[in-house]
Motif scaffolding. Sequence first.
Motif, PDB file in Angstrom:
ATOM      1  N   ALA A   1      10.093 -13.160   0.627  1.00 44.61           N
ATOM      2  CA  ALA A   1      10.554 -12.728  -0.694  1.00 44.61           C
ATOM      3  C   ALA A   1       9.687 -11.596  -1.234  1.00 44.61           C
ATOM      4  CB  ALA A   1      10.553 -13.917  -1.648  1.00 44.61           C
ATOM      5  N   LYS A   2       8.386 -11.707  -1.040  1.00 44.75           N
ATOM      6  CA  LYS A   2       7.496 -10.642  -1.505  1.00 44.75           C
ATOM      7  C   LYS A   2       7.740  -9.350  -0.735  1.00 44.75           C
ATOM      8  CE  LYS A   2       3.802 -13.735  -3.069  1.00 44.75           C
ATOM      9  NZ  LYS A   2       2.389 -14.153  -2.875  1.00 44.75           N
ATOM     10  N   ALA A   3       8.002  -9.469   0.559  1.00 43.86           N
ATOM     11  CA  ALA A   3       8.295  -8.273   1.351  1.00 43.86           C
ATOM     12  C   ALA A   3       9.599  -7.616   0.891  1.00 43.86           C
ATOM     13  CB  ALA A   3       8.378  -8.639   2.831  1.00 43.86           C
ATOM     14  N   ILE A   4      10.588  -8.413   0.544  1.00 48.78           N
ATOM     15  CA  ILE A   4      11.846  -7.840   0.048  1.00 48.78           C
ATOM     16  C   ILE A   4      11.626  -7.149  -1.285  1.00 48.78           C
ATOM     17  CG2 ILE A   4      14.185  -8.412  -0.696  1.00 48.78           C
ATOM     18  CD1 ILE A   4      14.110 -10.762   1.260  1.00 48.78           C
ATOM     19  N   LEU A   5      10.804  -7.749  -2.148  1.00 45.45           N
ATOM     20  CA  LEU A   5      10.487  -7.088  -3.419  1.00 45.45           C
ATOM     21  C   LEU A   5       9.747  -5.785  -3.183  1.00 45.45           C
ATOM     22  CD1 LEU A   5       9.413 -10.126  -5.643  1.00 45.45           C
ATOM     23  CD2 LEU A   5      11.496  -8.763  -5.837  1.00 45.45           C
ATOM     24  N   ALA A   6       8.828  -5.773  -2.205  1.00 49.57           N
ATOM     25  CA  ALA A   6       8.116  -4.527  -1.904  1.00 49.57           C
ATOM     26  C   ALA A   6       9.072  -3.462  -1.387  1.00 49.57           C
ATOM     27  CB  ALA A   6       7.010  -4.808  -0.891  1.00 49.57           C
ATOM     28  N   LEU A   7      10.009  -3.854  -0.516  1.00 45.85           N
ATOM     29  CA  LEU A   7      11.004  -2.902  -0.032  1.00 45.85           C
ATOM     30  C   LEU A   7      11.891  -2.394  -1.171  1.00 45.85           C
ATOM     31  CD1 LEU A   7      12.081  -4.644   3.294  1.00 45.85           C
ATOM     32  CD2 LEU A   7      10.836  -2.502   3.096  1.00 45.85           C
ATOM     33  N   SER A   8      12.221  -3.276  -2.105  1.00 43.74           N
ATOM     34  CA  SER A   8      13.021  -2.851  -3.257  1.00 43.74           C
ATOM     35  C   SER A   8      12.257  -1.852  -4.105  1.00 43.74           C
ATOM     36  CB  SER A   8      13.405  -4.079  -4.087  1.00 43.74           C
ATOM     37  OG  SER A   8      14.098  -5.030  -3.303  1.00 43.74           O
ATOM     38  N   ALA A   9      10.956  -2.104  -4.285  1.00 40.50           N
ATOM     39  CA  ALA A   9      10.152  -1.164  -5.053  1.00 40.50           C
ATOM     40  C   ALA A   9      10.046   0.183  -4.345  1.00 40.50           C
ATOM     41  CB  ALA A   9       8.754  -1.756  -5.293  1.00 40.50           C
ATOM     42  N   ILE A  10       9.886   0.167  -3.012  1.00 42.99           N
ATOM     43  CA  ILE A  10       9.849   1.427  -2.254  1.00 42.99           C
ATOM     44  C   ILE A  10      11.173   2.166  -2.394  1.00 42.99           C
ATOM     45  CG2 ILE A  10       9.720   2.372   0.077  1.00 42.99           C
ATOM     46  CD1 ILE A  10       7.711   0.198   0.758  1.00 42.99           C
ATOM     47  N   LEU A  11      12.272   1.428  -2.350  1.00 43.04           N
ATOM     48  CA  LEU A  11      13.584   2.061  -2.508  1.00 43.04           C
ATOM     49  C   LEU A  11      13.729   2.712  -3.873  1.00 43.04           C
ATOM     50  CD1 LEU A  11      16.429   2.578  -1.409  1.00 43.04           C
ATOM     51  CD2 LEU A  11      17.087   0.329  -2.262  1.00 43.04           C
ATOM     52  N   LEU A  12      13.284   2.035  -4.908  1.00 41.21           N
ATOM     53  CA  LEU A  12      13.362   2.616  -6.253  1.00 41.21           C
ATOM     54  C   LEU A  12      12.453   3.827  -6.384  1.00 41.21           C
ATOM     55  CD1 LEU A  12      13.424  -0.665  -8.387  1.00 41.21           C
ATOM     56  CD2 LEU A  12      15.344   0.797  -7.779  1.00 41.21           C
TER      57      LEU A  12
ATOM     58  N   GLY B   1       0.814  -1.209   0.000  1.00 38.81           N
ATOM     59  CA  GLY B   1       0.000   0.000   0.000  1.00 38.81           C
ATOM     60  C   GLY B   1       0.846   1.255   0.000  1.00 38.81           C
ATOM     61  N   VAL B   2       1.899   1.264   0.778  1.00 37.87           N
ATOM     62  CA  VAL B   2       2.803   2.416   0.784  1.00 37.87           C
ATOM     63  C   VAL B   2       3.473   2.589  -0.568  1.00 37.87           C
ATOM     64  CG1 VAL B   2       4.934   3.296   1.815  1.00 37.87           C
ATOM     65  CG2 VAL B   2       3.165   2.313   3.274  1.00 37.87           C
ATOM     66  N   ARG B   3       3.865   1.468  -1.186  1.00 34.96           N
ATOM     67  CA  ARG B   3       4.498   1.562  -2.516  1.00 34.96           C
ATOM     68  C   ARG B   3       3.544   2.153  -3.546  1.00 34.96           C
ATOM     69  NH1 ARG B   3       4.128  -1.485  -6.904  1.00 34.96           N
ATOM     70  NH2 ARG B   3       2.864  -3.022  -5.805  1.00 34.96           N
ATOM     71  N   LEU B   4       2.292   1.700  -3.523  1.00 30.36           N
ATOM     72  CA  LEU B   4       1.321   2.230  -4.481  1.00 30.36           C
ATOM     73  C   LEU B   4       1.060   3.706  -4.241  1.00 30.36           C
ATOM     74  CD1 LEU B   4      -1.205  -0.754  -4.585  1.00 30.36           C
ATOM     75  CD2 LEU B   4       0.469  -0.112  -6.323  1.00 30.36           C
ATOM     76  N   ARG B   5       1.018   4.111  -2.994  1.00 33.26           N
ATOM     77  CA  ARG B   5       0.782   5.531  -2.726  1.00 33.26           C
ATOM     78  C   ARG B   5       1.964   6.377  -3.151  1.00 33.26           C
ATOM     79  NH1 ARG B   5      -2.503   7.866   2.404  1.00 33.26           N
ATOM     80  NH2 ARG B   5      -2.521  10.055   1.758  1.00 33.26           N
ATOM     81  N   LEU B   6       3.171   5.847  -3.029  1.00 33.10           N
ATOM     82  CA  LEU B   6       4.344   6.577  -3.504  1.00 33.10           C
ATOM     83  C   LEU B   6       4.333   6.737  -5.015  1.00 33.10           C
ATOM     84  CD1 LEU B   6       7.292   5.182  -1.347  1.00 33.10           C
ATOM     85  CD2 LEU B   6       6.396   7.501  -1.322  1.00 33.10           C
TER      86      LEU B   6
END
Length: 1508
Positions: free
Chosen positions: A1367-1378, A1320-1325
């Motif tokens: 693994a999904k959480a790490i991908l979400a963190l990677s997306a937030i970082l990008l 949700g945070v990634r989508l809002r970003l």
Amino acid sequence: MTTRPPSGQRQSSQRSLSSTNVVQRPSPHRTLSQKFPSPSPTRRATDAFVDATIEGTEVAQGRHGAISRMGGSLLKLEISDGSNGDIVEPPNPATAVTPSRRATGTPHAQSQLSHGASTIHGLSPRDTQEGSPAEAGGVKPMPLPARPGQHAPPNSYAKVARPSTRNNTRKDMRPRPYTLEVPAAAPHYPPRGHVDFFPWTGNQAEDQFSEPVIRQGHFDKAQMTQNETGSARASLFPALKHKSGFQTLSSLFTTVLGQRRAHGQITTASTFKPPPRVTVTDTKREMWLKDLANPAISLRRLSRSIPHGIRGKVLLDHSMSKRIPIERAVWLAKCVGANELRSFRRKGVTGAFVMGGEAKWIKDFTISLEQFVESVTAGCGESDYKFRVNYAIQLAAHFYAERLVDRDHYMDWLVSCLENCAPLKLPIWILVTQIYWKDLLSYRKFGLRLSTALLNHYEETANHPDQDILAPLVDRLRILSKVLLISSPDNFVSPQTWAKHRDIIQSNLLTSSSETTIFKAIEYRNQRLLAAGGEEQLTSRQRLIQLLDTTLSELFSDQLIRKCWRVDQDKSMLLQVVLEWCGSLHRLGLSKIYIAGRLCRFWSSNGADITGALLEFLDSKTCTKQCHGAAIYHLIAELARSEHFSTARYLQWLVARGGLLRTPDFSPDGPCATRLVAELPTHSLTEGILTLHTTLLTRVDFLVDEEQSRKKICMAYMKETLFSVHRVSPSKSKRSSSHCCASDIASLLPQLSRSSKSEIGLWLRQKVRSQMQPKSLSPLNDWEAISRKTSSAVMTMDDFHAVRCYLELLEDHSMLADVLKVVATSGNAEVLASCSDTITLHLDILAAIGALLDLFDTLMARLRDFAEDQDSLPRGFLASLADLADRIPSKANFGRQLSQELALMDKKSAVGASSPVSDHAAALPTAETYTIDEIDKILVSGNSMDHSTLDRLFQKIVSNIESAPWGEASVKQRGYELLLTRLRLFGPQHFDTLLSSWLTRFLRRPDRPSIMIALAPLVSFGCLTLSDIVQCCDLALDGQSSTDEVTRAIIARELVEILLLEPFGNTVQAMREEEIYRLRIMRAHMQKDLPAQIICSIRRGLEQTCSAQHAKSYAIITGILQQSSSLQLLQRCALLQPNLVLRSLILPLLRQKDPQLVQYITTVVDQLLFPKEFHADVSIEATLNAVDVLTLPMCQLKLECMFANEDTAMSCGDEPRSSQLQALEGVVAAAVQSGKTSWVSILPMLEASIVQHLLRGLELQFLALFPSHKSADEDEDDARLVHAENLMHVMNSMSCSKSPVPTPRNSTNLAQEILITLNGVRLRLSASPNSQTTRRLVSTWIPLLISFVAHRAHEFEVSNAGHETRAKAILALSAILLELQLIDMSGSTGVDLMEQVFDLALCLVDSLPDEPRQQCIRTLNENTPSTDMHYLFSFQPSPSEWLVLSQNESSLGIPATPSSDLPDKRTQDKVKLTPLALRRWEMLGEPAPNIGRNDTSLSLSLFAARRG
């Protein structure tokens, strides 16, 4: 048809000028197959030999006259035929009959035979002198010069010719197709080719018949036309001069280049095929490998076929043993690998099988390479070790660089070898690893292991016993670790690894300010993730209280003073905490007063304002509500006595704030700020200050005269009982002239004010000083000036015991320390033993005062004086001093020496009697009983005793004890117990067994005396321990016997009495005062060393008395537990071992379901929590409000009592919750909502299931507060943010639980909720990157979320589902970082947040298996990740993955009809890009013996390559 004019050839015989043998040059008219042997393997053997046979004249003429089968020009043949008759060979009989000799020589000699013109074609003078036929016919003309380029140049690369063997001369009879070979001697002039070699093929220009050819003949060159005789300028210049001339010229050139490209482009398919493998014999395989090792032999010659059976580690071993060059060894491995891998791609095999087979083969080859390198490196000490290691390392590096191995497996092997190698093999593995250093550090999973391995080896070698030998290795490891720390700090971001190696990095690797900066940055990054490890961040107040609480279990030391001083820079805050700790009702005992006084004196010497701090504390709410006034008065009295507290300043402060206005303010229960007036010592006040003090007291009608009267009564009684010839023992006197007895004094002294107590203590010290000699003694607390000389005056035991008793009642231990200092100079061994016992009992208080070590040294000096003056040491003094030394950690060596001396003394006690005791015991008459004197004579008669005699004497003594009347005849009973003590020396182990069995029987007797009366003397004598009594009572209570419940209750009650109750009544008659004091010492030792036995004994006493309905015993036990000493014991156990009190006392009693027990134990716990006030029913809210650093253990016990009878088992189902738990949840929710979170420190100390249940609810509430991409309400954002911060604080405190938290059933659900929130945070970003809402999200919500996930990294279970969620959480963190990298964030906040997100991803990915990691890599490959993502997921893209195959796909349109409007038929080209995978094992150089146009593994037609 004409032919090419032949060129003439001349021949002449030759004879070497340096040899007598005639060596004839081969005829130039040999057939080409004879003159130029074929380079095929069957003819290779004859290449090194020269045919030197001298042929006869006729043979020579016949050969010269023959026409070459290879053809040639007619001119050449005519000259040869014409010269045959002119050549006359001189006869040579010697050589005619001699077989031909074959000259073997070096290549240089062979080249001279075929290359030197003057030697080959000239005749030597010796030929004419021998009378050859040429002399008769005339002189032979000079030969023609040699044709240029006719003779082949010498082969500079040829080796020494091998000797001919019979097998090599055998002719190859296998049929082979005829191929026309260019002679090696044919001159070659580029670019025209070979000169004088123009074989007929049957399809040449001169073979084509036409009319011009028939009429005019064939010409090599075309006839020049008339137009070509002139210049072309006149024809071309006008066209070029035209304005379109340049365009015409450029189009002409373009057309020419296009035609050249079209005609020269390679369009044929690739004919690549790896060299085939042929099964050969071992001999031929060895020969082939030797040829491969020879750089002079081209690979094209060897690529015709390779031997079968060379693969894997065998191939590598052969390469090293044959010393094959590295490039050629790699070529051979590629040839083998290409054939092996092609076998997987045969027809009928699916793609999955092909890929799996190829991967397995490459992995097997990688393992072979690893084993090869390991075996070579393990052979240290061999003769060619250096070459072998260099070769193996270089060969492996070539395979790695060309990507022919499984890189992941290879790097994992490298790091594993470095981790597990011994220090002796560490240098070679460091060398090997450094080759791949850059690649290893670009992978997270290998870089972290590499840094950890280097630090582990550095720590191991630095602490190695042979560190002087390993010094160069230590320096190398230090340098590498430092380079790694500077160049790759990400590899040190791991809380567990950093916590282990932080100190060694800080102490050994930091030499500059830049390195220190990097170190601090790494430490900060690890500290942010350290919350996941569950470590609590303590405040300065908490750390100081923890240091002070260590004195409850350890002796106070000077190091503790410095540690407390360095806790914080705010010294006034430290002073307030010390005063609060000293005055706390939850810290009982007197040692805390002297510890606080010692700290205040030390800090006063460093400039701290002690008086100001005390006045500030007296005026605070803490002192008013939660302070123990007596402890504060005692502390201030000690400081005022040493002049560290200003009484005048206090009185001035008191007058300034209003003075004493009401009488209740001065009552003993009144405020400490006003009651202190009556408690202050007045002996050192000036006259003016004393007048002011008296005025303040009289204003509130304080009875000063009454206080003075009580003080005078006590001092008068002491004068009568101390230091008098007709003195009466204070413990046994009845009434004195002062109308007071010992019992009155014992009750009167504690009621005096601290002012009176301090004055009496000073008076007692002065009395002792005046009694002892010399008169001039060292001042107060001057322990360095203690005299070791014996005092001329004598201090009797009764006097010392009386003074000690009075000072203990006054609780004036500083005066007691001074008295001990004075009495330690006595020459009475019994007094010195009593001094030692006094020090042992008050060990912690004397250590806090600072007098412990000096007193011990003084007593040790007195013991040495006794050893010098007397033949034997006093046993009582020696035993007491040995016991004291055992209790002081720094004097443990003295304790062992004294114990050994004591054991030696016991062995020599009967040295005068050399015979066994049994010899004398047999001579005595048998009787039912022995008197004490008779048994004493038996014990003195010998120095040894067998078990039977010991059994008989033991039974006689215990029978006398059991039959002796108790009460008035207790003296006789004491004598028998002393005999038991002496009997134990003859066999301690066997005696203890007998005593244990007797005690078990004795306890079950109905007519026995109490345990206190019967066994207390044995404990005091050292014959029995309190632990032995506890064990015997446990056997009596637990044994399967017919003992009734009343007897059990009595045993349990008496056990509690001997453990906690002071001796009184009949016990005093049976024991002397020093023996009673020894019993107190043994009891104090057991309370410190074995608290579990005492707690269990208390529980047994309460259980047995309640179950037996024995009201008297129950009342006695409850009364004992209400004593201050018992409450102090329970409080001390609750502070140091709260789980012991909970598991061994509280919970077992609550499970009894006895209302009386439940009510009593609840009352005890409430009394521990609220010592001042009694609450009938303490609620959860009141307990949480009482939580403080000083009350944490008590609050824990109270909450556990509340939940003890409730079902606290939590589950996911619909099980009903307990009322107490619901109440706790409501209180926690209300407190969090209101922001009152001071109580959170109690929650981690609760039961694990309760903590987990509360924590899970708070976590779900926290995640529900986060804004999603759908919610846009910003009005409530501030309130939700404050609520989330409060929840975060509470959860952080609860996550530091010291009890093991079980894995909850719904941990997967929480992990899923975390994943949903991250997405949700990634989508809002991504929805609005640069909006104000996004900036608020970045600055507040995302840091909270990252910290929350860091606390709960353990929620991702170690299972398939858990790994998938991780693994999904790490991908979400990677997306937030990008996404954060795309947002314009100024300042260091954005960089810090991105670094925090990246560090959290690193922490999560370290536990991710390879399969989910590969899935993440495949997902990221579609989104072109950054370098950080490559490091995070430990993968590097292939350098050739950008290669694609471009294909044009043509799509035809619909043909147009006359009646339609559709367009005409057109072709639409579509470009299709297909990834092109390089087959690295097939990238071979010179793969075939013949060079083809397109024989490479990667087809040249893909690149539109051209010939030429």
